[in-house]
Design an enzyme around this catalytic site. Structure first.
Site, PDB file in Angstrom:
ATOM      1  NE  ARG A   1      -7.643  -5.538  -3.624  1.00 50.39           N
ATOM      2  CZ  ARG A   1      -6.978  -6.593  -4.032  1.00 50.39           C
ATOM      3  NH1 ARG A   1      -6.287  -7.310  -3.164  1.00 50.39           N
ATOM      4  NH2 ARG A   1      -6.949  -6.930  -5.301  1.00 50.39           N
ATOM      5  CG  ASP A   2      -3.327  -6.409  -5.322  1.00 48.71           C
ATOM      6  OD1 ASP A   2      -2.689  -6.903  -4.387  1.00 48.71           O
ATOM      7  OD2 ASP A   2      -3.539  -7.023  -6.384  1.00 48.71           O
TER       8      ASP A   2
ATOM      9  CG  HIS B   1      -5.519  -8.754 -10.615  1.00 48.99           C
ATOM     10  ND1 HIS B   1      -5.900  -7.633  -9.899  1.00 48.99           N
ATOM     11  CD2 HIS B   1      -4.463  -9.284  -9.938  1.00 48.99           C
ATOM     12  CE1 HIS B   1      -5.117  -7.508  -8.823  1.00 48.99           C
ATOM     13  NE2 HIS B   1      -4.239  -8.492  -8.827  1.00 48.99           N
TER      14      HIS B   1
ATOM     15  CG  HIS C   1       0.422  -9.726  -9.046  1.00 49.45           C
ATOM     16  ND1 HIS C   1       0.852  -9.160  -7.869  1.00 49.45           N
ATOM     17  CD2 HIS C   1      -0.931  -9.668  -9.013  1.00 49.45           C
ATOM     18  CE1 HIS C   1      -0.198  -8.792  -7.143  1.00 49.45           C
ATOM     19  NE2 HIS C   1      -1.293  -9.095  -7.807  1.00 49.45           N
TER      20      HIS C   1
ATOM     21  CB  CYS D   1       5.296 -11.543  -3.025  1.00 49.32           C
ATOM     22  SG  CYS D   1       5.103 -12.905  -1.890  1.00 49.32           S
TER      23      CYS D   1
ATOM     24  CG  ASN E   1      -1.115  -5.624  -8.655  1.00 50.22           C
ATOM     25  OD1 ASN E   1      -2.120  -6.203  -9.051  1.00 50.22           O
ATOM     26  ND2 ASN E   1      -0.759  -5.598  -7.385  1.00 50.22           N
TER      27      ASN E   1
END
Ligand code: ZN
Length: 318
Positions: free
Chosen positions: A17-18, A213, A215, A246, A255
């Site tokens: 997902r991310d 979570h 990064h 990003c 992440n």
């Protein structure tokens, strides 16, 4: 209640997902399924496999329902899906997701930008989602997680007031969240801040599971994990190969790198039940299906130190 009682820390892979939503490269449905299967084989028990958002906003996530179904068919994986609103939650539940990761940004300008909603509007959606789950017997097993993005800083607003973050956490509890999480979506957080905010957040969560979570945008990802561990957090999101950079900062790291995270936890004596060698094999599968996307991480380059052994893994036994 933790999802699993036989491990010390739950590592939640959010790469499908991310990681994939941050890149323009489209991974095929078959590629995603092969990657998720390899993660499962490494012992990863919880995977966020997609996001239920409008197709035109995130074409990379258009096959999320299919991916949820395919992962459920594999068995042995707790399937999580990100949902930004009621419609997404309906679709995720209909597809068979076990956990809905509802997300709202603690920074209101970020929330308006991201999901076009005020905090109040997002909380109303959350309330409707809990009501739907509670009213439909076939969804009674579904876990609803209240997530707060940009809890440690925001690219639009800069600083985010911890009082706002914690009051939103209280709203989640009031509206019936089963579990809760905070995210450093843009990599602004530092370990001191993380330890302080998570200590208070855990109090508010009042026995509900709490996840973090992070990064690694500015190199503090694992330091923040350590700080959250100290505060009592026992579930962490990560992306294999550190996907999730990003889109506006080319070359920026993404992440927390799952394999580096697992190495750190295991070397500290926390059982994750994830086999590091098999995790590297899963990384290779991901890279094969995502050619051209930069990946990160140090464990993959250096390997384990001499004499290192994992706490105990059952992966591959069956
Ligand atoms: Zn993220």
């Amino acid at each position: 209640m933790p999802l699993y009682s036989d491990i010390d820390v739950l590592v939640h892979e959010v790469g499908p997902r991310d990681g994939l939503q941050a890149t323009d490269i489209m991974m095929s449905t078959a590629g995603k399924i092969a990657w998720i299967k390899a993660l499962k084989n490494a012992g990863v028990r919880k995977i966020q496999v997609g996001s239920f958002v409008p197709r035109k906003l995130l074409p990379q996530m258009a096959d999320s329902a299919e991916i949820v179904k395919a992962t459920k068919e594999m068995g042995g994986v707790h399937v999580a899906a990100l949902v930004p609103n009621f419609k997404g939650a309906q679709n995720a539940m209909a597809a068979g997701a076990d956990t809905l990761n509802f997300v709202m940004s603690a920074s209101e300008p970020h929330n308006l930008n991201n999901v076009r909603k005020t905090h109040e509007q997002s909380l109303m959606e959350f309330e409707k989602i809990v009501e739907l789950r509670n009213s439909e017997a076939q969804y009674s097993h579904v876990t609803i997680s209240g997530g707060l993005a940009t809890s440690f800083g925001c690219t639009i607003a800069g600083d985010v007031d911890p009082k706002v973050v914690l009051s939103l956490a209280e709203q989640y509890v009031r509206l019936g969240a089963d579990r809760m999480g905070m995210a450093d979506t843009v990599g602004y957080g530092n370990p001191q801040q993380v330890k302080e905010l998570f200590s208070e957040f855990i109090q508010i969560a009042d026995g509900r599971d709490v996840s973090a979570h992070f990064h690694d945008t500015r190199g503090l990802g694992l330091a923040n994990v350590f700080a959250a561990l100290e505060a009592g957090v026992r579930e962490f999101d990560g992306c294999l190969g550190g996907l999730g950079g990003c889109p506006y900062a080319p070359g920026a790291t993404g992440n927390v790198v799952t394999e580096d995270l697992v190495f750190m936890l295991e070397s500290m004596g926390y059982r994750t039940d994830i086999d590091l060698q098999k995790l590297l094999a899963a990384r290779a599968v991901m890279e094969e299906h995502l050619q051209g996307e930069p990946t990160h991480g140090t464990f993959v380059k250096a390997g384990p130190p001499k004499g290192f052994s994992q706490v105990q893994t059952s992966a591959g036994a069956g």
